[in-house]
Design an enzyme around this catalytic site. Structure first.
Site, PDB file in Angstrom:
ATOM      1  CB  CYS A  93     -20.397  -3.682  -3.940  1.00  8.06           C
ATOM      2  SG  CYS A  93     -18.752  -4.247  -3.541  1.00  8.06           S
TER       3      CYS A  93
ATOM      4  CG  ASP B  58      -2.143   0.846   0.993  1.00  9.23           C
ATOM      5  OD1 ASP B  58      -3.233   0.268   0.868  1.00  9.23           O
ATOM      6  OD2 ASP B  58      -2.022   2.089   0.906  1.00  9.23           O
TER       7      ASP B  58
HETATM    8  C1  UDX Z   1     -22.247  -7.106  -2.004  1.00 12.03           C
HETATM    9  C2  UDX Z   1     -22.397  -8.443  -2.724  1.00 12.03           C
HETATM   10  O1  UDX Z   1     -23.263  -9.294  -1.968  1.00 12.03           O
HETATM   11  C3  UDX Z   1     -21.038  -9.087  -2.935  1.00 12.03           C
HETATM   12  O2  UDX Z   1     -21.199 -10.289  -3.665  1.00 12.03           O
HETATM   13  C4  UDX Z   1     -20.160  -8.119  -3.709  1.00 12.03           C
HETATM   14  O3  UDX Z   1     -18.864  -8.639  -3.904  1.00 12.03           O
HETATM   15  C5  UDX Z   1     -20.054  -6.783  -2.969  1.00 12.03           C
HETATM   16  O4  UDX Z   1     -21.370  -6.272  -2.748  1.00 12.03           O
HETATM   17  P1  UDX Z   1     -21.861  -6.267   0.491  1.00 12.03           P
HETATM   18  O5  UDX Z   1     -21.930  -4.895  -0.079  1.00 12.03           O
HETATM   19  O6  UDX Z   1     -20.773  -6.604   1.458  1.00 12.03           O
HETATM   20  O7  UDX Z   1     -21.742  -7.342  -0.701  1.00 12.03           O
HETATM   21  O8  UDX Z   1     -23.235  -6.536   1.241  1.00 12.03           O
HETATM   22  P2  UDX Z   1     -24.614  -7.305   1.020  1.00 12.03           P
HETATM   23  O9  UDX Z   1     -24.794  -8.250   2.134  1.00 12.03           O
HETATM   24  O10 UDX Z   1     -24.759  -7.836  -0.339  1.00 12.03           O
HETATM   25  O11 UDX Z   1     -25.662  -6.109   1.258  1.00 12.03           O
HETATM   26  C6  UDX Z   1     -25.637  -4.928   0.468  1.00 12.03           C
HETATM   27  C7  UDX Z   1     -26.750  -3.994   0.890  1.00 12.03           C
HETATM   28  O12 UDX Z   1     -28.031  -4.507   0.525  1.00 12.03           O
HETATM   29  C8  UDX Z   1     -26.832  -3.727   2.391  1.00 12.03           C
HETATM   30  O13 UDX Z   1     -27.112  -2.363   2.618  1.00 12.03           O
HETATM   31  C9  UDX Z   1     -27.981  -4.607   2.834  1.00 12.03           C
HETATM   32  O14 UDX Z   1     -28.613  -4.142   4.006  1.00 12.03           O
HETATM   33  C10 UDX Z   1     -28.910  -4.516   1.639  1.00 12.03           C
HETATM   34  N1  UDX Z   1     -29.819  -5.662   1.522  1.00 12.03           N
HETATM   35  C11 UDX Z   1     -29.324  -6.907   1.280  1.00 12.03           C
HETATM   36  C12 UDX Z   1     -31.202  -5.471   1.609  1.00 12.03           C
HETATM   37  O15 UDX Z   1     -31.684  -4.339   1.824  1.00 12.03           O
HETATM   38  N2  UDX Z   1     -32.033  -6.536   1.450  1.00 12.03           N
HETATM   39  C13 UDX Z   1     -31.574  -7.798   1.199  1.00 12.03           C
HETATM   40  O16 UDX Z   1     -32.399  -8.717   1.040  1.00 12.03           O
HETATM   41  C14 UDX Z   1     -30.179  -7.989   1.119  1.00 12.03           C
END
Ligand code: UDX
Length: 460
Positions: A264, A31
């Site tokens: 993401c 880094d």
């Molecule tokens: C996501 C993807 O799941 C992962 O595969 C990718 O590499 C990066 O982005 P992450 O951002 O860590 O991962 O979280 P995730 O658990 O997917 O949730 C993302 C957002 O969606 C959160 O704010 C969560 O609260 C929301 N969410 C998720 C919902 O509102 N409803 C759901 O049913 C699922």
């Protein structure tokens, strides 16, 4: 086993580096921030992720993982270079890939024999191919290298589990050698039968965007259905359950809530929209997903304010949960930040509590003026409404009578639908969920043992 350099120690880089070291490779995480490198050497990690400190400590102690800031020095003798630097959104939504090209240029200038450059940062379709040309341009004539794409599907809060037990590994490679090296690196996963997709560079890159945009769309879709449920008296929990039993739909990512956040989904939906538009094929469904998500956060503000049953100005709301989801301290694009900003614009005073994200939140200029509490009950003291924005486990089983006692008005805005509305009403509180129409809640309240103290108050 390979000698691997991982450039960029953000979320993806550090988890990838630590896990690849755990597979027995020799890994150097690089880094440019020397202070950060010093802290990581002292095993102080830049973010909270369950299980990661243990893996980092073990591999540092056993000599397979080290941290450096001089990329040029580290590259000598390294066989595989993973690029895991940030690709932040520009003002038009497109991803800023300049950091990837800067790293690739250094790699090109120091090529000393065959090297495999693995592009792992989430970057627009076409990046890996153009990196190949970029490296060729900056390297000595005849230098031997390949560029591959190996997108990351890590979920924060369960990153180690998703790395060690992924649903699939995607490899974009156009030479047999590059594909073989990446297969070999992922061999330990192969043994537990992780399926691998080996495909072209462009397809691998698009798999990542298409997957994330699809999941974001699924969330926006169920949030839209939740709004329909509120208007028509249905319960989105039951609707999602019934939908999810169809295996073609599946039950995951059908939880209605305040909208998606994180590092993401918001970024990747905007990026896909931008590169699709630029290619002359606007992605209308993804655009609608983004608009529905923004609308959902705004809707939450209206829900809380109307739920209090008093003027917003001068009222107090206790916000429980700040991180974009539980088990992380990540505040990037967290719905809580939007909701707090919306409440404050309407003159609401906000007090907040989060089990791990408060130090980060306190440092955010946008949250200046928000006060922070020591626990959920302390947060709720004197509040006109409690809003659960992130479903941390410790908010799932609160003592509702105790909560009610410390509040000015007993209103629970359960924006993650973690409480049974009948149970909340039985404790003498008004329940406001997401997509929980009145008729549905009455049906829930008829369950045996849930009828005590039932109220006829409107819920939504
Ligand atoms: C996501 C993807 O799941 C992962 O595969 C990718 O590499 C990066 O982005 P992450 O951002 O860590 O991962 O979280 P995730 O658990 O997917 O949730 C993302 C957002 O969606 C959160 O704010 C969560 O609260 C929301 N969410 C998720 C919902 O509102 N409803 C759901 O049913 C699922």
């Amino acid at each position: 086993m390979y000698s691997i350099t991982v450039v960029g120690t953000g979320y993806v880089g550090l988890v990838t580096g630590a896990c690849l070291a755990d597979f027995g490779n020799t890994v150097t995480c690089v880094d440019s921030d020397a202070g950060k490198v010093e802290r990581m050497r002292a095993l102080e990690l830049p973010f909270f992720e369950p299980g990661l400190p243990e893996i980092v400590a073990r591999n540092v102690q056993e000599g397979r993982l080290r941290f450096e800031s001089d990329l040029k020095a580290v590259l000598k003798g390294s066989q595989v270079v993973f690029i895991t630097v940030g690709t932040p959104p520009r003002s038009d939504g497109s991803a800023d890939t300049s950091a990837i090209y800067a790293v690739a240029k250094t790699v090109a200038q120091t090529l000393d024999g065959y090297k495999l450059v693995v592009q792992k940062s989430t970057a627009p379709v076409g990046t890996a191919r153009s990196l190949y040309a970029w490296i060729a341009k900056h390297a000595k004539r005849g230098a031997k290298f390949d560029v591959a794409s190996n997108p990351e599907f890590l979920r924060e809060g369960s990153a180690i589990e998703t790395f060690m037990r992924p649903d699939r590994v995607v490899i974009g490679a156009e030479s047999k050698k590059a594909a073989a090296v990446l297969r070999k690196i992922h061999d330990p996963l192969f043994l537990i039968e992780t399926p691998m997709v080996v495909t072209s560079l462009e397809s691998a890159e698009l798999i990542k965007y298409a997957s994330n945009c699809f999941l974001a769309t699924k969330i926006s879709f169920i949030n839209e259905i939740a709004n329909v449920c509120e208007a028509l008296g249905a319960d989105v929990q039951a609707v999602a359950k019934g939908m999810g039993m169809d295996r073609r739909i599946g039950s995951k990512f059908l939880h209605a809530g305040p909208g998606y956040g994180g590092s993401c989904f918001p970024k990747d939906t905007l990026a896909l929209s931008a590169f699709a538009r630029a290619a002359g094929v606007p992605a209308g469904i993804v655009d609608a997903t983004v608009a529905a998500n923004e609308n959902q956060m705004k809707r939450m503000v209206g829900k809380i304010v109307s739920g209090m049953g008093r003027a917003a100005r001068g009222s107090r709301v206790a916000v429980l949960g700040l991180s974009f989801k539980p088990d992380t301290d990540d505040l990037r694009e967290a719905p809580a930040l939007e909701i707090i900003a919306g409440l404050r614009r309407r003159g609401v005073r906000v007090r907040a509590f989060d089990p791990v994200a408060m130090p980060g939140a306190a440092a955010l200029p946008a949250l200046k003026g928000v006060t922070f509490a020591k626990d959920a009950y302390d947060c709720a003291r004197g509040a006109d409404a409690v809003a659960i924005v992130t479903e941390w486990n410790e908010f799932r089983n609160m003592n509702l009578r105790r909560l009610k006692r410390v509040m000015r008005r007993p209103v629970l805005c359960d924006l993650r639908n973690i409480y049974d509305p009948g149970e909340v009403e039985a404790a003498g509180m008004r329940h406001i969920g997401v997509g929980r129409g009145r008729a549905a809640v009455r049906a829930g309240a008829r369950k045996p043992g849930r009828t005590q103290g039932r109220s006829r108050r409107r819920t939504a």
